[in-house]
Design a protein around this motif. Sequence first.
Motif, PDB file in Angstrom:
ATOM      1  N   ARG A  33      31.829  67.255  97.313  1.00 51.04           N
ATOM      2  CA  ARG A  33      31.349  66.170  97.674  1.00 51.04           C
ATOM      3  C   ARG A  33      32.283  65.236  98.521  1.00 51.04           C
ATOM      4  O   ARG A  33      33.520  65.302  98.081  1.00 51.04           O
ATOM      5  CB  ARG A  33      30.734  65.468  96.564  1.00 51.04           C
ATOM      6  CG  ARG A  33      29.593  66.250  95.905  1.00 51.04           C
ATOM      7  CD  ARG A  33      28.281  66.210  96.569  1.00 51.04           C
ATOM      8  NE  ARG A  33      27.145  66.857  95.943  1.00 51.04           N
ATOM      9  CZ  ARG A  33      25.903  66.190  96.053  1.00 51.04           C
ATOM     10  NH1 ARG A  33      25.757  65.396  96.637  1.00 51.04           N
ATOM     11  NH2 ARG A  33      24.719  67.158  95.586  1.00 51.04           N
ATOM     12  N   THR A  34      31.746  64.707  99.243  1.00 54.60           N
ATOM     13  CA  THR A  34      32.586  63.488  99.940  1.00 54.60           C
ATOM     14  C   THR A  34      32.933  62.451  99.284  1.00 54.60           C
ATOM     15  O   THR A  34      32.422  62.384  98.270  1.00 54.60           O
ATOM     16  CB  THR A  34      32.295  63.373 101.620  1.00 54.60           C
ATOM     17  OG1 THR A  34      30.929  62.597 101.133  1.00 54.60           O
ATOM     18  CG2 THR A  34      32.012  64.611 102.324  1.00 54.60           C
ATOM     19  N   GLU A  35      33.575  61.286  99.367  1.00 54.88           N
ATOM     20  CA  GLU A  35      33.683  60.223  98.760  1.00 54.88           C
ATOM     21  C   GLU A  35      32.428  59.279  98.827  1.00 54.88           C
ATOM     22  O   GLU A  35      32.023  58.889  97.884  1.00 54.88           O
ATOM     23  CB  GLU A  35      34.888  59.479  99.627  1.00 54.88           C
ATOM     24  CG  GLU A  35      36.215  59.744  99.227  1.00 54.88           C
ATOM     25  CD  GLU A  35      37.183  58.901  99.868  1.00 54.88           C
ATOM     26  OE1 GLU A  35      36.944  57.788 100.180  1.00 54.88           O
ATOM     27  OE2 GLU A  35      38.376  59.402 100.146  1.00 54.88           O
ATOM     28  N   GLY A  36      31.602  59.602  99.731  1.00 55.29           N
ATOM     29  CA  GLY A  36      30.270  59.036 100.074  1.00 55.29           C
ATOM     30  C   GLY A  36      29.183  59.769  99.569  1.00 55.29           C
ATOM     31  O   GLY A  36      27.840  59.447  99.259  1.00 55.29           O
ATOM     32  N   ASN A  37      29.755  61.055  98.432  1.00 55.93           N
ATOM     33  CA  ASN A  37      28.940  61.807  97.763  1.00 55.93           C
ATOM     34  C   ASN A  37      27.965  62.736  98.569  1.00 55.93           C
ATOM     35  O   ASN A  37      26.889  63.312  98.308  1.00 55.93           O
ATOM     36  CB  ASN A  37      27.999  61.157  96.716  1.00 55.93           C
ATOM     37  CG  ASN A  37      27.538  62.007  95.678  1.00 55.93           C
ATOM     38  OD1 ASN A  37      28.256  62.875  95.306  1.00 55.93           O
ATOM     39  ND2 ASN A  37      26.443  61.508  94.991  1.00 55.93           N
TER      40      ASN A  37
ATOM     41  N   SER B 178      29.552  68.712 101.162  1.00 56.22           N
ATOM     42  CA  SER B 178      30.635  69.187 102.117  1.00 56.22           C
ATOM     43  C   SER B 178      30.824  70.675 102.189  1.00 56.22           C
ATOM     44  O   SER B 178      31.490  71.202 101.242  1.00 56.22           O
ATOM     45  CB  SER B 178      31.972  68.548 101.950  1.00 56.22           C
ATOM     46  OG  SER B 178      33.012  68.785 102.974  1.00 56.22           O
TER      47      SER B 178
END
Length: 137
Positions: free
Chosen positions: A34-38, A41
């Motif tokens: 998951r990216t920092e923005g959830n 990925s």
Amino acid sequence: MVALTIGKLAAATGTKVETVRYYERAGLIAAPARTEGNYRSYRPEDLERLRFIRRTRDLGFSLDEVRALLAMAEQRDRDCGTVDEIATRHLDEIDRKIADLTALRRELAGAIASCAGGTVAECRILEAFTPATGRTG
């Protein structure tokens, strides 16, 4: 490393986003990072795996068969006899379906050929679709 969003992954494989999520829940695709923005990925390997899944599903393999094929594809040195068995069983099933469809086609074509026009009350096609009840007249 090029990361893909679920939308880009879906678009690149001609798959609906919800289908990608379904394959994740079914365990065919590993849960992505998951990216920092959830956001999900995906990696290039996920793209190749989803392409494999799509192709096998397009060929009519069941989810269990796809799962088995994926597991075997990861064991590159393994004998391919099991893969052949799965593919052969699937081909036999396709042949059975073709035979069933051919028989259905023949039956429907016969019903259509028996049509002489007239009224619905005299329709041979509808008569062919009506199950016999055991009653007379």
